[in-house]
Design an enzyme around this catalytic site. Sequence first.
Site, PDB file in Angstrom:
ATOM      1  N   ALA A   1      63.384 -51.783 -72.126  1.00 27.55           N
ATOM      2  CA  ALA A   1      63.635 -51.357 -73.503  1.00 27.55           C
ATOM      3  C   ALA A   1      65.028 -50.751 -73.530  1.00 27.55           C
ATOM      4  CB  ALA A   1      62.594 -50.326 -73.907  1.00 27.55           C
TER       5      ALA A   1
ATOM      6  N   GLY B   1      60.274 -52.642 -69.996  1.00 33.31           N
ATOM      7  CA  GLY B   1      59.830 -53.530 -71.079  1.00 33.31           C
ATOM      8  C   GLY B   1      60.064 -55.008 -70.766  1.00 33.31           C
TER       9      GLY B   1
ATOM     10  N   GLU C   1      57.172 -55.990 -68.722  1.00 34.16           N
ATOM     11  CA  GLU C   1      56.018 -55.975 -69.639  1.00 34.16           C
ATOM     12  C   GLU C   1      56.010 -57.235 -70.521  1.00 34.16           C
ATOM     13  OE1 GLU C   1      57.013 -51.896 -70.933  1.00 34.16           O
ATOM     14  OE2 GLU C   1      54.924 -51.399 -70.497  1.00 34.16           O
TER      15      GLU C   1
ATOM     16  N   GLU D   1      59.983 -46.720 -65.386  1.00 34.94           N
ATOM     17  CA  GLU D   1      59.947 -45.729 -66.465  1.00 34.94           C
ATOM     18  C   GLU D   1      59.824 -44.279 -65.982  1.00 34.94           C
ATOM     19  OE1 GLU D   1      58.498 -48.675 -66.626  1.00 34.94           O
ATOM     20  OE2 GLU D   1      58.585 -49.482 -68.665  1.00 34.94           O
TER      21      GLU D   1
END
Length: 258
Positions: free
Chosen positions: A66, A112, A115, A135
């Site tokens: 992200a 992300g 993911e 993270e």
Amino acid sequence: MNYENITTEQKDLIHIITINRPKQLNALNKDTIQELHEALKSANKDSKTRVIILTGSGEKAFVAGADIKEFANYNVEQGQELAANGQEILFNYLQNLTTPVIAAINGFALGGGLELAMASHIRIASDNAKLGLPEVSLGVIPGYGGTQRLAQLVGRGKAMEMITTAGMISADDAKDWGLVNHVVPQAELMELAEKIAGKICNNSGSAIKSAIKAINANYVDGLNGFTVEVTEFGNCFGTDEFVEGTTAFLEKRKANFN
Ligand code: CO8
């Protein structure tokens, strides 16, 4: 449709979506997440698309996570909203798409990015890829389904180690762990993705949709996968493609589903 953060290309029955922010290592900001949603939705509706390939631009990254710059100043509510919205419009949406999606991981797949690959139906990687959920090194946890999907794919023990150490694993280790299905040199990655996509295109699209629904049912609270399988199996008998597939077999010819 014109996109700013992704590119799309139709190659026969295969739709290729490329995340195109190479200077930010294809990090997922909100606009990119929204554009991916739109592109997946439109490809899923298009009867000329039988398989989607998702990849990143450049030779370095699939998606490095992200976009950290975007959420660095968020508070608790904004963090929850970001994760909930992303899960709804992209990550869960992708997992439940009934057109198969192959993630072609061409480099870093972090946070992300991993993911996104894990929400895809099939994962293949180039030999330079590095995968991880870093993270906790940033003071957050995976928020786009990573705590759930990683454990489903590699088991709870390995997921605990990857997430708590924030470490990256190589493409070969990812293959050993069952996180990706194949590893090839980077120059051969898209060729392999298209080869797998081609094999999928030879089969019944309506049966594949049913199969995806049945496989995914195991991961939905309150749904019994075996029951969904029975329903979807029955539904297949009402399709033209079932008639074509069985007739072709009996007539000793190749089925034509396209
Ligand atoms: N977000 C924003 N920018 C990024 C990101 C990212 N995730 N990753 C890389 N970039 C940018 C860098 O800032 C840099 O930009 P600039 O040139 O303007 O400084 C550019 O991309 C190139 O990166 P580097 O110079 O760092 O390249 P290196 O080859 O030195 O390192 C790495 C490559 C190892 C991939 C390194 O860039 C890195 O560690 N990136 C961050 C990886 C990461 O921590 N990802 C997880 C992010 S958190 C996340 O994904 C949470 C998901 C769940 C969220 C749920 C809602 C919040």
